[in-house]
Design a protein around this motif. Structure first.
Motif, PDB file in Angstrom:
ATOM      1  N   SER A 281       0.839  -1.184   0.000  1.00  0.00           N
ATOM      2  CA  SER A 281       0.000   0.000   0.000  1.00  0.00           C
ATOM      3  C   SER A 281       0.882   1.246   0.000  1.00  0.00           C
ATOM      4  CB  SER A 281      -0.948   0.012   1.206  1.00  0.00           C
ATOM      5  OG  SER A 281      -0.222   0.030   2.424  1.00  0.00           O
ATOM      6  N   GLY A 282       0.237   2.403  -0.112  1.00  0.00           N
ATOM      7  CA  GLY A 282       0.992   3.636  -0.156  1.00  0.00           C
ATOM      8  C   GLY A 282       1.543   3.906  -1.542  1.00  0.00           C
ATOM      9  N   ARG A 283       2.748   4.437  -1.592  1.00  0.00           N
ATOM     10  CA  ARG A 283       3.369   4.813  -2.850  1.00  0.00           C
ATOM     11  C   ARG A 283       4.036   3.595  -3.478  1.00  0.00           C
ATOM     12  NH1 ARG A 283       4.779   9.597  -5.337  1.00  0.00           N
ATOM     13  NH2 ARG A 283       6.583   9.460  -6.753  1.00  0.00           N
ATOM     14  N   THR A 284       3.302   2.931  -4.362  1.00  0.00           N
ATOM     15  CA  THR A 284       3.819   1.740  -5.028  1.00  0.00           C
ATOM     16  C   THR A 284       4.474   2.051  -6.370  1.00  0.00           C
ATOM     17  OG1 THR A 284       1.668   1.288  -6.044  1.00  0.00           O
ATOM     18  CG2 THR A 284       2.122   0.267  -3.917  1.00  0.00           C
ATOM     19  N   PHE A 285       4.245   3.245  -6.903  1.00  0.00           N
ATOM     20  CA  PHE A 285       4.820   3.610  -8.186  1.00  0.00           C
ATOM     21  C   PHE A 285       6.341   3.585  -8.119  1.00  0.00           C
ATOM     22  CE2 PHE A 285       6.538   6.787 -11.133  1.00  0.00           C
ATOM     23  CZ  PHE A 285       6.007   6.333 -12.328  1.00  0.00           C
ATOM     24  N   GLY A 286       6.942   3.006  -9.141  1.00  0.00           N
ATOM     25  CA  GLY A 286       8.384   2.947  -9.218  1.00  0.00           C
ATOM     26  C   GLY A 286       8.989   1.648  -8.744  1.00  0.00           C
TER      27      GLY A 286
END
Length: 123
Positions: free
Chosen positions: A25-30
């Motif tokens: 969860s949270g910032r998974t981009f990248g």
């Protein structure tokens, strides 16, 4: 940073099976991969398996091949580790980890980590 939560660990007899889950969860981009490491008391943390989000390419530790399957559910941002024919030497804390690279099985290749779930295999 991405948050990773493991679940599914427990006590199992030798020859049994477990399915571990890792929810991101949270910032998974990248992050291109989610993987699993394990660490037994007094031993180094070692790579178990990993899977890429885009193509589903899998990587396994040699000793886990044939009895372990890593899979993913992109809609749930979740990765699973199905382990069969478990052995006492599989006893360890299993950690989920995220990587920004498509390859690499070292700890340095994974930048975000969960808190771990205990797997105990009795003989």
């Amino acid at each position: 940073q991405v948050q990773l939560v493991e679940s599914g660990g427990g006590l199992v007899q030798a020859g049994g099976s477990l399915r571990l889950s890792c929810a991101a969860s949270g910032r998974t981009f990248g992050y291109s991969r989610l993987g699993w490491f394990r660490q037994a008391p007094g031993k180094e943390r070692e790579f178990v398996a990993a899977i890429t989000w885009s193509g589903g390419s899998t990587q396994y530790r040699d000793s886990m091949k044939g009895r372990t399957t890593i899979s993913r559910d992109n809609a749930k941002n979740t990765v699973y580790l199905q382990m069969n024919s478990l052995k006492p030497e599989d006893t360890a804390v299993y950690y989920c980890a995220a990587s920004r690279t498509a390859y690499g099985s070292g700890r340095a290749d994974f930048g975000s980590w969960g808190q771990g779930t205990q797997v105990t295999v009795s003989s």
